[in-house]
Design an enzyme around this catalytic site. Sequence first.
Site, PDB file in Angstrom:
ATOM      1  N   CYS A   1       0.659  -0.994   0.067  1.00  0.00           N
ATOM      2  CA  CYS A   1      -0.103  -0.036   0.001  1.00  0.00           C
ATOM      3  C   CYS A   1       0.954   1.316  -0.058  1.00  0.00           C
ATOM      4  CB  CYS A   1      -0.835  -0.013   1.118  1.00  0.00           C
ATOM      5  SG  CYS A   1      -1.855   1.559   1.393  1.00  0.00           S
TER       6      CYS A   1
ATOM      7  N   CYS B   1      -0.224   4.162   2.192  1.00  0.00           N
ATOM      8  CA  CYS B   1      -0.616   4.255   3.760  1.00  0.00           C
ATOM      9  C   CYS B   1      -0.299   2.869   4.275  1.00  0.00           C
ATOM     10  CB  CYS B   1      -2.101   4.530   3.746  1.00  0.00           C
ATOM     11  SG  CYS B   1      -2.663   4.736   5.531  1.00  0.00           S
ATOM     12  N   SER B   2      -1.208   2.142   4.536  1.00  0.00           N
ATOM     13  CA  SER B   2      -0.997   0.927   5.009  1.00  0.00           C
ATOM     14  C   SER B   2      -2.314  -0.222   4.920  1.00  0.00           C
ATOM     15  CB  SER B   2      -0.803   1.045   6.715  1.00  0.00           C
ATOM     16  OG  SER B   2      -2.015   1.839   7.156  1.00  0.00           O
ATOM     17  N   CYS B   3      -2.934   0.095   4.047  1.00  0.00           N
ATOM     18  CA  CYS B   3      -4.141  -0.683   3.439  1.00  0.00           C
ATOM     19  C   CYS B   3      -3.733  -2.154   3.400  1.00  0.00           C
ATOM     20  CB  CYS B   3      -4.708  -0.204   2.125  1.00  0.00           C
ATOM     21  SG  CYS B   3      -5.282   1.364   2.330  1.00  0.00           S
TER      22      CYS B   3
END
Lengths: 200, 103
Positions: free
Chosen positions: A102, A105-107
Site C-alpha cells: 500500500c 498508507c497501510s491498507c
Amino acid sequence: MGAHHEPPAELSTRVKAIESLLIERGYFAAEALDKIVQIHEHELGPRNGAKVVARAWADQDYKKWLLTDATAAIADMGYSGAQGEDMVVVENTPDVHNLVVCTLCSCYPWPTLGLPPTWYKAPPYRARAVIDPRGVMKEFGLDVPEDVEVRVWDSNAELRYLVMPMRPAGTEGFSEEELANLVTRDSMIGVAVALSPSAV
Amino acid sequence: MNGAHDLGGMHGFGPVNPDPNEKLFNHEWERRIFAMYFATLASDIYSIDELRKNIEIMDPVHYLSSSYYEHWVESIETSLIDRKIVTKEEIAERMKKIDKEAA
C-alpha cells in the site's frame, strides 16, 4: 527513517487526555477500548487467511470462487468486516508471482491477516515495492527467477489484496489443517512462498 | 492529493529491515489510540476518509519522521478539533492535570 525515532514522551499523556475527555463526554467506555484491543491483538491474525488458502488448495470449486469473488468466498469462512470489505485474491503460479503493497498508507486485509507488520507501514517498503519488487523480495530471502513475471498490487482504502501462494510439493493427501500450517503471513503478502512440509 | 505520504517509487529510504520478532504494539498509548480509532468511527463523529485526509495533510517533515501510530494521534486529534468535539486548550489542560496527578 521515521519509524526508528523514539516518539516524544508527551504522546502518551496526549492520548490519555483525549481518551479521558471522550469518555467523560460519553462517546465510549474504557472497557470498550479494552475489548477492541483484545480482539485485534489476540483474535485476528494471519491464521484466518491461512485457512482460506488451505481450503482453496484442497477444494478446486472453492478456489474458483475465491479467485472470482474473494469477498464472498472469504465471508463464507466467517472472515469479514472492517478493512476487508472488498477483497481480491491473486494466485501465484509457476509463471506469475504476486506482491502486495500500500504505497499511500497501510491498507491491508485485517479480517484475514490481522494488523500489518511495521515494515509494511514504513516508507522503505512502500517506496520500493513498486519500483524494485525483486530487490525488496531479496531482502526477505526470496529470489524470484527472472523468467517469472512479478505483478505488484497497490492496495487502497476500498480494495484489499491477498496472495494465494503456490501449494508446496510433497503435500498430497494433507488435511486442510496441515496445509494451513504451511501458509505464512509473508507468503500471503508475497514476500515469501509457502513453507515446505520439511520446514514445519 | 499527492504529498509526503505518496511514497510509491521514491528513492533513498534504504532497506526494508523486517523484524521477525516485532510486537503488534510497542507502547500502551498505541493500543489506546488504535482502539479509539474504532470507537470514534463507531460513534459517527467523522468518517474514515476524514481520518485518512488528516494524516495526509500532516506537515511532510513531521509525517516522515514520526511513527505510524503517531500519525493516528495527529489525525484523530485534528479531526476531533475540526468537529468541535474537543478544543486544543481542553486537551492541553487535561494533559497538565494528568501530569500533575502522576507527579
